[in-house]
Scaffold this motif. Structure first.
Motif, PDB file in Angstrom:
ATOM      1  N   GLN A   9       1.050  -0.925   0.363  1.00  0.00           N
ATOM      2  CA  GLN A   9      -0.126   0.041   0.117  1.00  0.00           C
ATOM      3  C   GLN A   9       0.511   1.068  -0.093  1.00  0.00           C
ATOM      4  N   LEU A  10       2.270   1.055   0.835  1.00  0.00           N
ATOM      5  CA  LEU A  10       2.502   1.925   1.019  1.00  0.00           C
ATOM      6  C   LEU A  10       3.423   2.760  -0.287  1.00  0.00           C
ATOM      7  N   LEU A  11       3.665   1.144  -0.797  1.00  0.00           N
ATOM      8  CA  LEU A  11       5.333   1.400  -1.841  1.00  0.00           C
ATOM      9  C   LEU A  11       3.960   2.464  -3.529  1.00  0.00           C
ATOM     10  N   TYR A  12       2.846   1.529  -3.839  1.00  0.00           N
ATOM     11  CA  TYR A  12       1.665   2.267  -4.384  1.00  0.00           C
ATOM     12  C   TYR A  12       1.129   3.420  -4.226  1.00  0.00           C
ATOM     13  N   GLN A  13       0.875   3.986  -3.051  1.00  0.00           N
ATOM     14  CA  GLN A  13       1.247   5.430  -2.181  1.00  0.00           C
ATOM     15  C   GLN A  13       1.848   6.747  -2.901  1.00  0.00           C
ATOM     16  N   ALA A  14       3.072   6.229  -2.278  1.00  0.00           N
ATOM     17  CA  ALA A  14       4.269   6.662  -2.721  1.00  0.00           C
ATOM     18  C   ALA A  14       4.804   6.893  -4.534  1.00  0.00           C
ATOM     19  N   GLU A  15       4.534   5.945  -5.274  1.00  0.00           N
ATOM     20  CA  GLU A  15       3.913   6.198  -6.726  1.00  0.00           C
ATOM     21  C   GLU A  15       3.638   6.768  -7.100  1.00  0.00           C
ATOM     22  N   LEU A  16       2.608   6.823  -5.952  1.00  0.00           N
ATOM     23  CA  LEU A  16       0.289   8.060  -7.064  1.00  0.00           C
ATOM     24  C   LEU A  16       1.693   9.558  -7.096  1.00  0.00           C
ATOM     25  N   LEU A  17       1.575   9.548  -5.752  1.00  0.00           N
ATOM     26  CA  LEU A  17       1.925  11.140  -5.190  1.00  0.00           C
ATOM     27  C   LEU A  17       3.297  11.979  -6.469  1.00  0.00           C
ATOM     28  N   PRO A  18       4.021  12.225  -6.729  1.00  0.00           N
ATOM     29  CA  PRO A  18       4.134  12.664  -7.076  1.00  0.00           C
ATOM     30  C   PRO A  18       3.451  12.739  -8.858  1.00  0.00           C
ATOM     31  N   ALA A  19       2.901  11.794  -9.181  1.00  0.00           N
ATOM     32  CA  ALA A  19       1.935  12.056 -10.519  1.00  0.00           C
ATOM     33  C   ALA A  19       0.905  12.716 -10.356  1.00  0.00           C
ATOM     34  N   VAL A  20       0.943  13.751  -9.119  1.00  0.00           N
ATOM     35  CA  VAL A  20      -0.633  14.680  -9.109  1.00  0.00           C
ATOM     36  C   VAL A  20       0.134  15.405 -10.494  1.00  0.00           C
ATOM     37  N   PRO A  21      -1.130  15.912 -10.796  1.00  0.00           N
ATOM     38  CA  PRO A  21      -0.440  17.017 -11.479  1.00  0.00           C
ATOM     39  C   PRO A  21      -0.340  18.522 -10.676  1.00  0.00           C
TER      40      PRO A  21
END
Length: 154
Positions: A9-21
């Motif tokens: 879960q934490l890895l997934y969230q870390a991957e998503l966060l910088p992708a937020v425009p």
């Protein structure tokens, strides 16, 4: 939630966060920097979750990465493997730990992309932090798969 599920879960969230425009308003730079530092904080949590996961069989009370990855730490195969990576300056783990240390400093780790002081030559790019975190994340996922296999053999 199991330690493995929490790590994922934490890895997934870390991957998503910088992708937020970040957008294109006056707060875009601050949002980008917040996304990078937030992702790094999540990666630190993921590292501790991973340590909890791969040392579950040892029944440790604490899972602080400073302690477990210290050279004088407990002699477990998974920890020895991670210590070896941390000791190699070019490894994903060494780079990640360096960035985590910077995150905890008063300067932080994210940098503005523009506005270099007059007379100074800007070297590199602030956007490189996000890319570096993504590189570390990809390498970490490969390593985690192998660590999990070793841990499950116990």
């Amino acid at each position: 939630m199991t330690p493995r599920a929490r790590t994922n879960q934490l890895l997934y969230q870390a991957e998503l966060l910088p992708a937020v425009p970040a957008g294109d308003d006056e707060h875009a730079e601050a949002r980008r920097m917040a996304g990078e530092e937030g992702a790094l904080a999540l990666l630190e949590l993921a590292l501790e979750s991973l340590l909890r996961e791969v040392t579950e069989h040892a029944g440790l009370e604490r899972h602080d990465w400073h302690e477990l990855l210290a050279p004088e730490g407990m002699a477990l195969a998974e920890l020895e493997r991670l210590r070896g990576l941390a000791a190699r300056p070019d490894s994903w783990l060494a780079r990640l730990l360096g960035r985590i240390e910077a995150l905890h400093s008063s300067e932080g780790v994210a940098r503005r992309t523009g506005g270099a002081a007059q007379g100074l030559i800007a070297v590199g790019s602030a956007a490189a932090l996000g890319e570096e975190l993504q590189d570390c994340l990809r390498a970490a996922k490969r390593e985690i798969a192998e660590l999990r296999q070793t841990s499950e053999e116990w």
